[in-house]
Design an enzyme around this catalytic site. Sequence first.
Site, PDB file in Angstrom:
ATOM      1  N   CYS A 122       0.529  -7.289   1.789  1.00 56.24           N
ATOM      2  CA  CYS A 122       1.299  -6.301   1.217  1.00 56.24           C
ATOM      3  C   CYS A 122       2.472  -6.970   0.380  1.00 56.24           C
ATOM      4  O   CYS A 122       1.972  -8.123  -0.283  1.00 56.24           O
ATOM      5  CB  CYS A 122       2.129  -5.373   2.624  1.00 56.24           C
ATOM      6  SG  CYS A 122       3.088  -6.626   3.415  1.00 56.24           S
ATOM      7  N   CYS A 149      12.989   1.103   1.152  1.00 56.14           N
ATOM      8  CA  CYS A 149      13.584   1.102  -0.092  1.00 56.14           C
ATOM      9  C   CYS A 149      12.547   0.124  -0.828  1.00 56.14           C
ATOM     10  O   CYS A 149      12.074   0.285  -2.037  1.00 56.14           O
ATOM     11  CB  CYS A 149      14.861   0.459  -0.474  1.00 56.14           C
ATOM     12  SG  CYS A 149      15.942   1.937   0.424  1.00 56.14           S
TER      13      CYS A 149
END
Length: 381
Positions: free
Chosen positions: A339, A193
């Site tokens: 990231c 998510c």
Amino acid sequence: MTDSSSTMDLSSTERERYVRHLLLPELGLAGQKRLKAATVAVVGAGGLGCPALQYLAAAGVGTIRVIDDDAVDRSNLQRQILYRDSDVGQAKAEVAAAVLRAQNPLILIEAHRVRLVAANAAALLRGADAIVNGADNFPTRYLVSDASVLLGIPHVHGAIHRFEGEVSVFLPGGPCYRCLHPNPPALGTVPSCSEAGVLGVLPGLVGTIQATETLKLLLGIGLPLVGRLLLLDALTLRFRELRLPRNPACGACGNTPTLQELADNTGVQCPTGVTTMREMTPTELKVKLDRGDEFLLIDVREPNEFELCRIPGARLIPLNTIPQHMGDLDPDAEIVLQCRSGRRSADALLFLQANGFTNLWNLKGGILAWADDIDPTMAKY
């Protein structure tokens, strides 16, 4: 469930609180006493765990174990309804337990601020009458499934992705989660998510269904989602149901099971022959950028994340496209991978290292750490 449900009485306060249950012929006094005697372990106090926990507590489940090692992040507040802005930075298990105790002081709430791993899973789950799995990662999903099989505890599975959700119930004897997903997904193919986003109300729908199925199991009423997979599409608000039979060849619940003991990382495909990973701090990366060092900074997030915020000079190569881009990269060049938090870039590093790349670094803490340490004006998500 223990036999104490037949003799455990309800106080006048409990009778008043649960009177709407007592009026149901399918539940009544006997059913409410069964709930009072029950123990449910909820793995994950996030998007799915929050609504499941609230409804199980409100229903009067006697003992609820909250298992979560994470802290509340501001990005959780869009969907994780147990938490408030003032809770940011605090342990989810402890905040959730405090809220649930205030919601229903007549039940026992156990807060376990730990990550469920093979070493503690049996101790945390043993004795529960049902396990509600709200974990958002594959290793924990596989671990919960294996533990439920070995311990003989029903397992209520739920998962969400962007606008879609799924729910099923796995009982001892099968089918189990490994019948649904025998093998973990390939590198970068199923983002979490935090990587792909999720409609805030979707976990509420799925978590509420999980709570419903759990109460049915504890009460022994209705038709649980055993051997069935319920799929939900929030964009069209359509439900589909797929048949989910037990796989005779399943290593966990099949005819000749090979599962003997719990192990960590059971849901992850890891490259072989990789034992080390070098990490670079945001401060060290900033020094290299300011000096003009020759190296490649690769951002493995998704394009929509890259648009939200980026480190100057980073090249976008989403994680699931790394295999296709290997031919464009020099295996001997110095490469720093980053990231959002450092998890996906670590996966990319291990994959590249296993394929012959020799000079790799992972940005420790990802772009979140960069925002904390280097650029506080950068948007965090």
